[in-house]
Design an enzyme around this catalytic site. Sequence first.
Site, mmCIF file in Angstrom:
data_model
loop_
_atom_site.group_PDB
_atom_site.id
_atom_site.type_symbol
_atom_site.label_atom_id
_atom_site.label_comp_id
_atom_site.label_asym_id
_atom_site.label_seq_id
_atom_site.Cartn_x
_atom_site.Cartn_y
_atom_site.Cartn_z
ATOM 1 C CE LYS A 1 -0.010 -20.143 3.787
ATOM 2 N NZ LYS A 1 0.418 -18.849 4.222
ATOM 3 C CE LYS B 1 -0.108 -17.653 11.242
ATOM 4 N NZ LYS B 1 0.968 -17.660 10.271
#
Length: 328
Positions: A129, A237
């Site tokens: 990230k 997701k």
Amino acid sequence: MTDKETYFIRISDERRPGIYGIGECALFRGLSADDTPDYEDMLAQVCADISRQGLTAFVPSDSSSIRFGAESALADLRNGGRRLLWPGRWTRGEIAIPINGLIWMGSHDRMLARIDEKIEAGFRCIKLKIGGIRFDEELNLINHIRERYAPEELELRLDANGSFTPSDALCNLRALAPYGIHSIEQPIKAGQTEAMAEICRKSPIPVALDEELIGCRDTKSKIALLDSIKPQYIILKPSLCGGFAASEEWAALACERGIGWWATSALESDIGLNAIAQWCGSMNTKIPQGLGTGRLYVNNIASPLRQIGDGLRYDPEGVWELPEMEWK
């Protein structure tokens, strides 16, 4: 985050006493499209509908996390209430699902230490990230990784979480390109369709859509999004993009257009993670998935899920230890 609110749904059939299916309605406050004040009312209504209609009950498509939980619980009940939603080679312990190692945002030194830990643990695909520290520091970190591990030794995925702006995104992506990056998720914030389409068209690094998919519910809207932006990948997701049936539609539409995909968990407990992992196993995925093990939680539900090296496995001899809960 120091805690995460979640809901569980349990479905039983009076004709089969003692057997029930359980699913996690994994609401993600601040990110889920169904994060609304009347969430518990919607959940109660879905439970009432299932009680009235039975196993063929319709779960509303405008409530992603509730649909995710209800689909999980119904699949569990249909398969005997043993937490085996999509039984197969993975649930028999015959294969592992390859996963990426996730490196959370932090200081340069802390992120570097975490990377070393993941590599020592056996990971050959790392998701980093970015956007949490200065971009030049992140470039330095990535350069350090590549000095030690070539692209053929270590796959490196980036997740910008929308931290770039439309004006600086392509410049940043060109700076990252020499480091053999597999892909970058959501370089700019969702909802900027034209800018994202231009980035996907010109980026030297394959772009994956993530948050862009949240709240895009009907088939027509999904097609319009994929055809207008033309990403190289999409990230599914299930608890955030419509549940399992919707995720399968996303995957099919992507494949028709030559767009790759992989699935990612979204801080679910092992109830939700188990459902996503079994679904991935049924989809015969080959590339590393973004499936965490919930080790962030000090009170996660004990389950047969096991992380061994860079693989997520299901131990057929493992035991589920579901906590006592007061059901509404």
